[in-house]
Structures are given as structure tokens and as C-alpha cells.
Design a protein around this motif. Structure first.
Motif, PDB file in Angstrom:
ATOM      1  N   SER A  64     -10.566  56.069 -19.262  1.00 37.03           N
ATOM      2  CA  SER A  64      -9.560  56.916 -19.903  1.00 37.03           C
ATOM      3  C   SER A  64      -8.142  56.523 -19.464  1.00 37.03           C
ATOM      4  O   SER A  64      -7.219  56.510 -20.269  1.00 37.03           O
ATOM      5  N   ALA A  65      -7.957  56.178 -18.199  1.00 37.34           N
ATOM      6  CA  ALA A  65      -6.642  55.752 -17.712  1.00 37.34           C
ATOM      7  C   ALA A  65      -6.412  54.265 -17.970  1.00 37.34           C
ATOM      8  O   ALA A  65      -5.276  53.795 -17.910  1.00 37.34           O
ATOM      9  N   ARG A  66      -7.503  53.535 -18.210  1.00 34.57           N
ATOM     10  CA  ARG A  66      -7.465  52.081 -18.403  1.00 34.57           C
ATOM     11  C   ARG A  66      -6.833  51.373 -17.214  1.00 34.57           C
ATOM     12  O   ARG A  66      -6.015  50.479 -17.361  1.00 34.57           O
ATOM     13  N   LYS A  67      -7.229  51.816 -16.012  1.00 37.89           N
ATOM     14  CA  LYS A  67      -6.714  51.234 -14.776  1.00 37.89           C
ATOM     15  C   LYS A  67      -7.847  50.981 -13.802  1.00 37.89           C
ATOM     16  O   LYS A  67      -8.855  51.676 -13.812  1.00 37.89           O
ATOM     17  N   ASN A  68      -7.635  49.988 -12.939  1.00 37.98           N
ATOM     18  CA  ASN A  68      -8.497  49.746 -11.789  1.00 37.98           C
ATOM     19  C   ASN A  68      -7.814  50.328 -10.566  1.00 37.98           C
ATOM     20  O   ASN A  68      -6.591  50.444 -10.512  1.00 37.98           O
ATOM     21  N   CYS A  69      -8.614  50.645  -9.574  1.00 35.95           N
ATOM     22  CA  CYS A  69      -8.135  51.222  -8.323  1.00 35.95           C
ATOM     23  C   CYS A  69      -8.915  50.565  -7.189  1.00 35.95           C
ATOM     24  O   CYS A  69     -10.082  50.197  -7.373  1.00 35.95           O
ATOM     25  N   ALA A  70      -8.293  50.410  -6.029  1.00 36.17           N
ATOM     26  CA  ALA A  70      -8.990  49.804  -4.889  1.00 36.17           C
ATOM     27  C   ALA A  70      -8.611  50.517  -3.599  1.00 36.17           C
ATOM     28  O   ALA A  70      -7.505  51.055  -3.466  1.00 36.17           O
ATOM     29  N   LEU A  71      -9.559  50.513  -2.639  1.00 38.78           N
ATOM     30  CA  LEU A  71      -9.373  51.077  -1.304  1.00 38.78           C
ATOM     31  C   LEU A  71     -10.070  50.181  -0.303  1.00 38.78           C
ATOM     32  O   LEU A  71     -11.039  49.510  -0.644  1.00 38.78           O
ATOM     33  N   THR A  72      -9.606  50.217   0.948  1.00 36.94           N
ATOM     34  CA  THR A  72     -10.259  49.506   2.039  1.00 36.94           C
ATOM     35  C   THR A  72     -10.574  50.500   3.144  1.00 36.94           C
ATOM     36  O   THR A  72      -9.682  51.197   3.625  1.00 36.94           O
ATOM     37  N   TYR A  73     -11.850  50.571   3.532  1.00 39.09           N
ATOM     38  CA  TYR A  73     -12.324  51.449   4.602  1.00 39.09           C
ATOM     39  C   TYR A  73     -12.686  50.623   5.825  1.00 39.09           C
ATOM     40  O   TYR A  73     -13.129  49.484   5.693  1.00 39.09           O
ATOM     41  N   GLY A  74     -12.560  51.218   6.995  1.00 42.51           N
ATOM     42  CA  GLY A  74     -13.045  50.584   8.203  1.00 42.51           C
ATOM     43  C   GLY A  74     -14.548  50.761   8.326  1.00 42.51           C
ATOM     44  O   GLY A  74     -15.129  51.661   7.718  1.00 42.51           O
ATOM     45  N   TYR A  75     -15.187  49.901   9.090  1.00 44.37           N
ATOM     46  CA  TYR A  75     -16.631  49.948   9.308  1.00 44.37           C
ATOM     47  C   TYR A  75     -16.901  49.727  10.793  1.00 44.37           C
ATOM     48  O   TYR A  75     -16.169  48.998  11.460  1.00 44.37           O
ATOM     49  N   GLY A  76     -17.963  50.331  11.303  1.00 38.50           N
ATOM     50  CA  GLY A  76     -18.312  50.162  12.715  1.00 38.50           C
ATOM     51  C   GLY A  76     -17.203  50.714  13.596  1.00 38.50           C
ATOM     52  O   GLY A  76     -16.761  51.841  13.399  1.00 38.50           O
ATOM     53  N   PRO A  77     -16.695  49.902  14.534  1.00 38.57           N
ATOM     54  CA  PRO A  77     -15.666  50.408  15.450  1.00 38.57           C
ATOM     55  C   PRO A  77     -14.333  50.708  14.763  1.00 38.57           C
ATOM     56  O   PRO A  77     -13.473  51.354  15.342  1.00 38.57           O
ATOM     57  N   TYR A  78     -14.149  50.281  13.512  1.00 39.69           N
ATOM     58  CA  TYR A  78     -12.905  50.518  12.779  1.00 39.69           C
ATOM     59  C   TYR A  78     -13.006  51.710  11.823  1.00 39.69           C
ATOM     60  O   TYR A  78     -12.037  52.061  11.175  1.00 39.69           O
ATOM     61  N   ALA A  79     -14.183  52.314  11.719  1.00 35.26           N
ATOM     62  CA  ALA A  79     -14.384  53.483  10.857  1.00 35.26           C
ATOM     63  C   ALA A  79     -13.868  54.734  11.564  1.00 35.26           C
ATOM     64  O   ALA A  79     -14.137  54.943  12.745  1.00 35.26           O
ATOM     65  N   ASN A  80     -13.116  55.526  10.840  1.00 37.10           N
ATOM     66  CA  ASN A  80     -12.607  56.809  11.341  1.00 37.10           C
ATOM     67  C   ASN A  80     -11.809  56.667  12.631  1.00 37.10           C
ATOM     68  O   ASN A  80     -11.771  57.578  13.452  1.00 37.10           O
ATOM     69  N   THR A  81     -11.200  55.509  12.828  1.00 36.98           N
ATOM     70  CA  THR A  81     -10.323  55.282  13.977  1.00 36.98           C
ATOM     71  C   THR A  81      -9.052  54.603  13.475  1.00 36.98           C
ATOM     72  O   THR A  81      -9.084  53.828  12.511  1.00 36.98           O
ATOM     73  N   ARG A  82      -7.975  54.894  14.111  1.00 37.20           N
ATOM     74  CA  ARG A  82      -6.694  54.310  13.718  1.00 37.20           C
ATOM     75  C   ARG A  82      -6.722  52.803  13.979  1.00 37.20           C
ATOM     76  O   ARG A  82      -6.881  52.362  15.111  1.00 37.20           O
ATOM     77  N   SER A  83      -6.611  52.048  12.900  1.00 37.96           N
ATOM     78  CA  SER A  83      -6.607  50.587  12.995  1.00 37.96           C
ATOM     79  C   SER A  83      -5.895  50.030  11.766  1.00 37.96           C
ATOM     80  O   SER A  83      -5.680  50.737  10.782  1.00 37.96           O
ATOM     81  N   TRP A  84      -5.546  48.748  11.837  1.00 37.28           N
ATOM     82  CA  TRP A  84      -4.860  48.107  10.718  1.00 37.28           C
ATOM     83  C   TRP A  84      -5.811  47.983   9.537  1.00 37.28           C
ATOM     84  O   TRP A  84      -6.914  47.452   9.656  1.00 37.28           O
ATOM     85  N   LYS A  85      -5.348  48.480   8.393  1.00 32.81           N
ATOM     86  CA  LYS A  85      -6.100  48.379   7.143  1.00 32.81           C
ATOM     87  C   LYS A  85      -5.114  48.030   6.037  1.00 32.81           C
ATOM     88  O   LYS A  85      -3.991  48.512   6.028  1.00 32.81           O
ATOM     89  N   ARG A  86      -5.564  47.172   5.118  1.00 35.81           N
ATOM     90  CA  ARG A  86      -4.718  46.770   3.986  1.00 35.81           C
ATOM     91  C   ARG A  86      -5.565  46.629   2.750  1.00 35.81           C
ATOM     92  O   ARG A  86      -6.717  46.172   2.817  1.00 35.81           O
ATOM     93  N   VAL A  87      -5.015  46.999   1.600  1.00 33.98           N
ATOM     94  CA  VAL A  87      -5.659  46.774   0.321  1.00 33.98           C
ATOM     95  C   VAL A  87      -4.601  46.307  -0.668  1.00 33.98           C
ATOM     96  O   VAL A  87      -3.463  46.798  -0.648  1.00 33.98           O
ATOM     97  N   THR A  88      -4.970  45.321  -1.487  1.00 31.37           N
ATOM     98  CA  THR A  88      -4.066  44.782  -2.504  1.00 31.37           C
ATOM     99  C   THR A  88      -4.840  44.639  -3.801  1.00 31.37           C
ATOM    100  O   THR A  88      -6.010  44.222  -3.786  1.00 31.37           O
ATOM    101  N   ILE A  89      -4.181  44.953  -4.910  1.00 31.79           N
ATOM    102  CA  ILE A  89      -4.774  44.776  -6.237  1.00 31.79           C
ATOM    103  C   ILE A  89      -3.704  44.225  -7.164  1.00 31.79           C
ATOM    104  O   ILE A  89      -2.526  44.541  -7.009  1.00 31.79           O
ATOM    105  N   SER A  90      -4.118  43.361  -8.099  1.00 32.60           N
ATOM    106  CA  SER A  90      -3.186  42.824  -9.100  1.00 32.60           C
ATOM    107  C   SER A  90      -3.989  42.353 -10.303  1.00 32.60           C
ATOM    108  O   SER A  90      -5.220  42.263 -10.248  1.00 32.60           O
ATOM    109  N   ARG A  91      -3.285  42.019 -11.368  1.00 31.71           N
ATOM    110  CA  ARG A  91      -3.932  41.365 -12.498  1.00 31.71           C
ATOM    111  C   ARG A  91      -4.327  39.957 -12.047  1.00 31.71           C
ATOM    112  O   ARG A  91      -3.775  39.425 -11.091  1.00 31.71           O
ATOM    113  N   GLY A  92      -5.266  39.371 -12.739  1.00 31.23           N
ATOM    114  CA  GLY A  92      -5.753  38.045 -12.379  1.00 31.23           C
ATOM    115  C   GLY A  92      -4.673  36.981 -12.340  1.00 31.23           C
ATOM    116  O   GLY A  92      -4.799  35.986 -11.629  1.00 31.23           O
ATOM    117  N   ASP A  93      -3.575  37.183 -13.072  1.00 30.13           N
ATOM    118  CA  ASP A  93      -2.469  36.214 -13.050  1.00 30.13           C
ATOM    119  C   ASP A  93      -1.485  36.498 -11.915  1.00 30.13           C
ATOM    120  O   ASP A  93      -0.456  35.842 -11.792  1.00 30.13           O
TER     121      ASP A  93
END
Length: 140
Positions: A64-93
Motif C-alpha cells: 500500500s505504501a509501495r516502500k521497503n523498510c529495513a532494520l538491523t538487530y543485535g544478536y548474542g552479546p549484541y542483543a538488547n545491549t548498547r552497541s554500534w548498529k547501522r542499517v542502510t537502504i537504497s534503490r539498486g542504482d
């Protein structure tokens, strides 16, 4: 008489507890991390070179929005703890790039891009030196 009062009291307590449980329950159509119209279309582990998993990159899409969305979660020792996390999304070009990065407890994002009829590029990083990149995926 005493038995009737006890039965009435117990029935009232049971009703109060069941009402509290129903009122406190989440609605069946609860919104996900990107919004209520988004469905998850991809889950990708973020791992070190030795295979140790450090995070998860998730991709969502809303028709309906015609959009993609992305997130990055921590896992193991990085889950639910303050740590560096980054997510990037763009068109293929490479156009329309959106990034969210920093010291987060739960996740980086959400970030969004509109890419009708195109593929997208997504990347997730957890911690600062471990990245998963996917180019020209989820084409539509």
C-alpha cells in the motif's frame, strides 16, 4: 450463607482477572517495527568471517505504501545491549539512500525507500566492524 458469599467473591475476582488479561492483551493487528502495512520479506544473519553471528538484517515491504523498510538487530552479546548498529537502504542504482547508525540498545532503523519496479540494496552492521551487504535484492 457463608458459602454463597465466598462463591460470589471468587466469581468477582475471576471476572476482574480475566478482564485485566483481555484489556492488557495486544491487538491482533499490532503494527510491526516499520508500520502496520509492512510484511517481512527477508531475514539475513550478520556474521563475522569465522561464522559467529553478531546481528540480523530484516527487510519489510508495504504494497500500500509501495516502500521497503529495513532494520538491523543485535544478536548474542549484541542483543538488547548498547552497541554500534547501522542499517542502510537504497534503490539498486544507489539513489534514495537512507541510513540510521549509532549506539543503540535494540536496533538501528527503520529506514525506508520507495523503489517501484526496481531492486534495492540493503546493509546492516553489528558491531562497527561486521557488515552484511545485499545488492539488487527484493526486485519489484
Amino acid at each position: 450463607m457463608r458459602t454463597r458469599k465466598l462463591a460470589t467473591l471468587l466469581a468477582g475476582a475471576a471476572l476482574a482477572v480475566s478482564t485485566t488479561l483481555v484489556v492488557g492483551a495486544a491487538p491482533a493487528s499490532a503494527a510491526g517495527p516499520c508500520g502496520s502495512s509492512y510484511s517481512r520479506v527477508g531475514v539475513y544473519p550478520i556474521s563475522r568471517g569465522d561464522g559467529t553471528r553478531t546481528g540480523t538484517l530484516e527487510v519489510y515491504y508495504s504494497s500500500s505504501a509501495r516502500k521497503n523498510c529495513a532494520l538491523t538487530y543485535g544478536y548474542g552479546p549484541y542483543a538488547n545491549t548498547r552497541s554500534w548498529k547501522r542499517v542502510t537502504i537504497s534503490r539498486g542504482d544507489g539513489s534514495g539512500e537512507q541510513t540510521n547508525a549509532g549506539e543503540f540498545t535494540y536496533y538501528a532503523g527503520p529506514v525506508y525507500v520507495s523503489a517501484p519496479g526496481q531492486c534495492i540494496d540493503v546493509a546492516g552492521t553489528v558491531p562497527a566492524w561486521v557488515t552484511r551487504e545485499l545488492d539488487n535484492v527484493h526486485c519489484g
